[in-house]
Design an enzyme around this catalytic site. Structure first.
Site, PDB file in Angstrom:
ATOM      1  CD  GLN A 198      -2.844  -1.058   0.273  1.00 24.10           C
ATOM      2  OE1 GLN A 198      -3.543  -2.976  -0.612  1.00 24.10           O
ATOM      3  NE2 GLN A 198      -3.289   0.151  -0.516  1.00 24.10           N
ATOM      4  CB  ILE A 235      -5.287   5.141  -0.933  1.00 22.39           C
ATOM      5  CG1 ILE A 235      -4.112   5.859  -2.058  1.00 22.39           C
ATOM      6  CG2 ILE A 235      -6.020   5.426   0.555  1.00 22.39           C
ATOM      7  CD1 ILE A 235      -4.298   6.543  -2.440  1.00 22.39           C
ATOM      8  N   GLY A 256      -6.746  -0.393  -8.669  1.00 22.09           N
ATOM      9  CA  GLY A 256      -7.351  -1.291  -7.602  1.00 22.09           C
ATOM     10  C   GLY A 256      -7.521  -0.173  -6.571  1.00 22.09           C
ATOM     11  NE  ARG A 257      -7.385  -3.932  -1.286  1.00 21.96           N
ATOM     12  CZ  ARG A 257      -6.670  -4.654  -0.856  1.00 21.96           C
ATOM     13  NH1 ARG A 257      -5.021  -4.217  -0.472  1.00 21.96           N
ATOM     14  NH2 ARG A 257      -7.226  -5.225  -0.151  1.00 21.96           N
ATOM     15  CB  SER A 258      -7.065   4.297  -6.134  1.00 30.32           C
ATOM     16  OG  SER A 258      -5.842   3.600  -7.078  1.00 30.32           O
TER      17      SER A 258
END
Ligand SMILES: *[C@@H]1O[C@H](CO)[C@@H](O)[C@H](O)[C@H]1NC(C)=O
Ligand SMILES: *[C@@H]1O[C@H](CO)[C@@H](O)[C@H](O)[C@H]1NC(C)=O
Ligand SMILES: *[C@@H]1O[C@H](CO)[C@@H](O)[C@H](O)[C@H]1NC(C)=O
Length: 381
Positions: A198, A235, A256-258
């Site tokens: 991360q 993030i 992804g995961r943003s």
């Protein structure tokens, strides 16, 4: 003249020269972490070695720590040679994908392999309360090691630092910034690139009031978990009772995961520019709450991931921007969504949680891209 006007307006918002600087920083935090003062009036120190830097970050004195060079942590804790790892199912592209270190039993039954990685990146440097960590110019770099703010750490400013090169080849190779059990944290004008896991993770404990502003999240990588040159693990907001203002950031080439949000957290995502995301930007799970206003999404495949147990999300439309007034004391802005998947969310009840907090001001989305490209990241203040 008319054309220059929006640019000038953005300048006033993101570079408020008329606001007194706090804790050795340039400017002052907006939004939830607005009371953050870092090292306050402490005399500035300028470390010259990694050991000296680790000492200043971890001691119990309030400090303004000036970073005027690159600190290279690679090889400072040795290598893990031929250690346990695996080939996750996501790695369908061989050397262009990300192998995984077998941390936290994550590998499960994925095919085993050995991995060699730098140990310094695995755990960040511990930071004590009441610190300002201030980069000067464009060469304030933490290479190969991040920062860890845990166990009730309060009142920290991190400004104009580039975090890079944390075992980018490997999932679990390292997190750049970890917050877990904090309050009043301001992360401003930082850059994150080539991070194994991360770029920012807010862990399971309360992160309290956090402002992440004017940062650049650069996902370009030669080791992509999505096999397309983009970083998946940008993030992660997993905290309980987190109040996060996410403003003026540039998030690009991620997949992804943003961010991905879960547990009981409240995010105010305002005036950010997302560009070229091949997967999802927001993933908001049950319990977490997000107000997404005044942002620009350009070439984003999925702006908000459909979740089987969705959290509460408000995405103002032009006709509903007034719904914010009773919670924010101002109208919201709608978002600008260009060549991207559609974005919607109509829950407003969670916005009672904004009561009593400092709310970041907003500029119209039409001026956001130019403003973010001009000011987000390192070497801009
Ligand atoms: C940080 O500074 C505040 C204000 O001076 C002080 O009350 C607090 O005890 C300090 N925290 C730590 C952990 O030193
Ligand atoms: C966005 O993606 C489209 C294809 O969907 C492409 O034609 C366009 O050039 C991209 N825009 C930018 C600014 O890269
Ligand atoms: C926000 O409000 C909701 C009610 O809509 C509540 O369930 C949730 O716990 C609150 N979240 C925070 C972070 O305070």
């Amino acid at each position: 003249m008319v054309k220059l006007l929006p640019f000038f307006a953005a300048t006033v918002f993101f570079q408020p020269a008329f606001v007194l600087a706090v804790g050795g920083a340039t400017g002052s935090p907006q939004g939830f972490a607005s009371g953050t003062t870092g090292g306050g009036d402490a005399a500035a120190v300028t470390p010259t070695t990694t050991a000296e830097l680790i000492g200043y970050l971890g001691d119990s004195s309030p400090r303004v720590i000036i970073i005027d060079r690159e600190f290279d942590f690679t090889n400072t804790e040795g290598l893990c040679n031929d250690c346990a790892g695996c080939i996750p199912a996501s790695d369908t592209c061989g050397s262009e994908g990300q192998l995984s270190i077998n941390a936290n039993g994550w590998c499960g039954s994925d095919p085993a392999t050995t991995v060699s990685y730098d140990k310094a990146a695995i755990e960040g440097i511990y930071v004590h309360s009441n610190k300002s960590i201030i980069g000067k110019g464009s060469n304030a770099i933490f290479r190969g090691k991040g920062l860890r703010l845990v166990n009730n750490v309060q009142n920290v400013i991190i400004q104009n630092i580039h975090f890079t090169d944390l075992n980018p080849e490997f999932i679990w190779g390292g997190d750049a910034l970890t917050l877990d059990g904090t309050d009043n944290i301001w992360v401003d004008h930082c850059k994150f690139s080539l991070i194994g896991r991360q770029m920012i993770v807010l862990g399971f404990g309360p992160s309290g009031r956090v402002t992440i502003s004017n940062c650049e999240f650069d996902g370009q990588t030669s080791w992509s978990a999505s096999c397309d040159g983009r970083h998946y693990w940008a993030i992660l907001g997993y905290g309980n009772n987190d109040f996060v203002t996410f403003v003026g950031n540039y998030i690009h080439h991620t997949s992804g995961r943003s961010p991905r949000l879960d547990y009981n957290s409240l995010w105010h995502a305002v005036n950010n520019y997302w560009y070229s995301n091949s997967g999802h930007v927001f993933d908001v799970s049950s319990g977490s709450n997000a107000l997404i206003e005044g942002n620009v999404f350009e070439n984003v495949t999925t702006t908000l991931l459909p979740d089987s147990t969705p959290g509460q999300v408000f995405v103002p439309r032009k006709s509903t921007t007034g719904e914010c007034a009773k919670y924010l004391n101002r109208n919201c802005y709608s978002n600008s969504v260009i060549s991207s998947g559609s974005l919607s969310g109509s829950v407003t009840s969670f916005m009672v949680n904004f009561t009593g907090h400092d709310i970041a001001p907003a500029i119209p989305p039409s001026t956001v891209k130019a403003s973010v490209l001009a000011y987000a990241g390192v070497g801009k203040i």
